[in-house]
Design a protein around this motif. Structure first.
Motif, PDB file in Angstrom:
ATOM      1  N   CYS A 164       0.850  -1.195   0.000  1.00 56.60           N
ATOM      2  CA  CYS A 164       0.000   0.000   0.000  1.00 56.60           C
ATOM      3  C   CYS A 164       0.888   1.249   0.000  1.00 56.60           C
ATOM      4  N   CYS A 223      -6.356   0.250   5.073  1.00 53.92           N
ATOM      5  CA  CYS A 223      -6.667   1.677   5.154  1.00 53.92           C
ATOM      6  C   CYS A 223      -7.646   2.129   4.085  1.00 53.92           C
ATOM      7  N   CYS A 276      -0.262   3.476   3.394  1.00 53.01           N
ATOM      8  CA  CYS A 276       0.076   3.086   4.777  1.00 53.01           C
ATOM      9  C   CYS A 276       1.232   2.107   4.836  1.00 53.01           C
ATOM     10  N   CYS A 297      -6.206  -1.374  -0.529  1.00 55.23           N
ATOM     11  CA  CYS A 297      -5.589  -1.800   0.723  1.00 55.23           C
ATOM     12  C   CYS A 297      -6.676  -2.121   1.740  1.00 55.23           C
TER      13      CYS A 297
HETATM   14 ZN   LIG Z   1      -3.091   1.000   3.316  1.00 54.79          ZN
END
Ligand SMILES: [Zn+2]
Lengths: 145, 384
Positions: free
Chosen positions: A35, A52, A38, A49
């Motif tokens: 990701c 997040c 994050c 993701c």
């Molecule tokens: Zn993420």
């Protein structure tokens, strides 16, 4: 030592989202998704993701190294796996994810939790390959088990 | 219901495309989910309820929650009544919110009929990363058993005690599939299925079924039949959508506390428990998750007749459970409820009836301890 059986290599069903993983495996590379928002390493691979919610993710090539998190010697395989016992396992990759797989090239009775393993690739014959794991070989060619 | 709850539709999103190529069905589900959440100003972490229907791939919410990344769910719904499903789920969501089961419910619908699905609609998104490696149901539970043994020293003998207790109960059940009591040694000497699980660590495979009727109290009081009352209820999923699946516990760590809190009772109040027993390891880990045994001490808890009626530490599955009595349709939830009703009515077999049984716990497990799963806990009491 029990001679490990040769396992079947059924072709996985591909989706546009996951096809790069399987075609890279045919080239001997373990692709993972990261990701960009994050930095989580995502498993199994997908476009967004799941931690997040970001849709900004990218592929990168993993090390192929890990350790056995848990395993079973399965005596009652089904379908193409019917026959001699084989090892089904979760391997914890050094990048973090725990992935379902087989442990191969080893006597099933010698497999242990925590055993160091490395990815090996089993061609399906359809331009893809399964990602299995075998006991890790030291640079000198000796196994750590 | 919605007027009573004040439940509102806070976010909505329609996918802009009408012909979609190069994407999977689950991917479109994710896109509309993220779109609706963005419209609401919410994130995945805010969602505690999720509804999908037959258009969602895989094992309903269990697959989709992992795929989407919904890790706080306390309410799920996957009814299938065709195109009317999301409208019904709007009502179910409002009712669940009114009941205090959840606060933010996401409902998704997506499909690719014009472009052609890239694979059968029932093919789960996770399946390509698992089925190719030969994961049978017992093998996946064996992975959980192995890890529990590794971390806590749980032994095959302790798992066998769970089968022994079930068999000692089943001998009193004339309808049980396996009525003969077995010993720990017999369990350990039975053939391997998936190490460390033997054949006798597994539930029976049986045809059959069961049903219950739930009614309003004013209906119940006119029927002249003892009617156990639902005191508390909790549901939760566990799926390791972060990719770091921990095999040593189940979603019961969340469904249990929800149910106990709603019922206003504790583990010490429970007189009888129906614990889902697809495999011996299912029982052991669930007893830890629900708080009957300390983490890692499940093996001690089940040993030495701990699960035996009427005077064990906790009488469990007095019909013989799925391990010996019945596991119809390979789903043990209904028979778990039914034996709890028998206990609360005082209608279990006299040899296994728990004296003055007033509080019973029913715990169901769906999916697999080795990957994605649902846990549901219900606490029942005798009517006032
Ligand atoms: Zn993420």
């Amino acid at each position: 030592m029990v001679e490990p059986r040769t396992l079947p290599a059924p072709a996985p069903t591909l989706t546009p989202e996951t096809e790069p993983f399987w075609t890279a495996a045919a080239e001997g590379r373990l692709l993972l998704k990261r990701c960009l928002a994050c930095a989580a390493v995502i498993w199994y691979p997908r476009s967004h993701c799941p931690l997040c919610g970001s849709r900004e993710t990218e592929w990168f090539t993993g090390s192929g190294h890990g350790t056995v998190y848990s395993f079973t010697v399965n005596h009652k395989g089904e379908g193409a796996y019917r026959g001699a016992p084989y090892v089904l396992a979760y391997v914890e990759l050094v990048e973090g994810p725990r992935v379902l797989t087989n442990i191969v090239d080893v006597d099933p009775a010698a497999v242990t939790v925590g055993m160091a393993v490395q990815a090996v690739f089993a061609p399906t014959g359809e331009g893809t390959a399964l990602v299995r794991f075998a006991p890790r070989r030291e640079p000198g060619g000796h196994r750590t088990d | 219901m919605s007027r009573r709850t004040g439940a509102r539709i806070v976010g909505a999103y329609e996918h802009p495309d009408r012909v979609i190529t190069g994407k999977s069905v689950e991917q479109v589900h994710a896109e509309v989910a993220l779109g609706a959440l963005a419209d609401a100003g919410l994130g995945l972490e805010d969602v505690d309820g999720y509804c999908c229907s037959g258009d969602a791939p895989g094992l309903g919410p269990i697959s989709m929650a992992q795929y989407l990344g919904l890790s706080r769910l306390t309410f799920v719904d996957s009814l299938e009544i065709g195109g009317s499903s999301p409208v019904a789920q709007l009502g179910h969501a409002a009712a669940a919110i009114a009941a205090g089961k959840c606060r933010v419910v996401l409902i998704t619908l997506a499909g690719l009929p014009r472009s052609g699905a890239f694979r059968p609609i029932w093919a789960a998104p996770e399946a390509p990363f698992e089925t190719v490696y030969g994961p049978t149901t017992p093998a996946m539970y064996a992975l959980a058993a192995r890890r529990h043994m590794h971390e806590y020293g749980t032994t095959a003998e302790q798992l066998a005690e769970i089968k022994v207790a079930a068999s000692l109960h089943a001998q009193h059940n004339p309808n049980a599939f396996l009525r003969r009591p077995v010993t720990v040694e017999e369990v350990l000497e039975s053939p391997w299925v998936s190490e460390p699980l033997h054949r006798l660590d597994c539930c029976v495979v049986t045809d059959g079924g069961g049903a219950i009727v739930v009614a309003a109290p004013e209906v119940a009081k006119d029927l002249g039949r003892r009617s156990p009352v639902l005191l508390g209820h909790g549901e939760a999923l566990k799926h390791g959508s972060d990719g770091r699946l921990d095999l040593t516990y189940t979603a019961a760590v969340r469904s249990g506390p929800t149910a106990f809190e709603e019922a206003g009772v504790t583990v010490a109040d429970v007189d009888y428990a129906s614990i889902y027993d697809s495999f011996t390891i299912t029982v052991l880990i669930t007893l830890e998750d629900l708080g009957f045994a300390e983490r890692g001490k499940g093996g001690w808890f089940v040993a030495d007749g701990g699960l035996l009626a009427p005077h064990g530490r906790l009488p469990v599955n007095t019909d013989g459970g799925g391990l010996c009595n019945n596991h119809p349709a390979s789903r043990g939830g209904m028979t778990k409820i039914i034996e709890a009703v028998r206990q609360l009515r005082g209608e279990a077999h006299p040899a296994v009836q728990v004296p003055n049984c007033e509080i019973a716990l029913v715990h169901g497990t769906g999916g697999s301890l080795g990957s994605r799963m649902a846990s549901v806990t219900a606490i029942l009491g005798v009517e006032e």
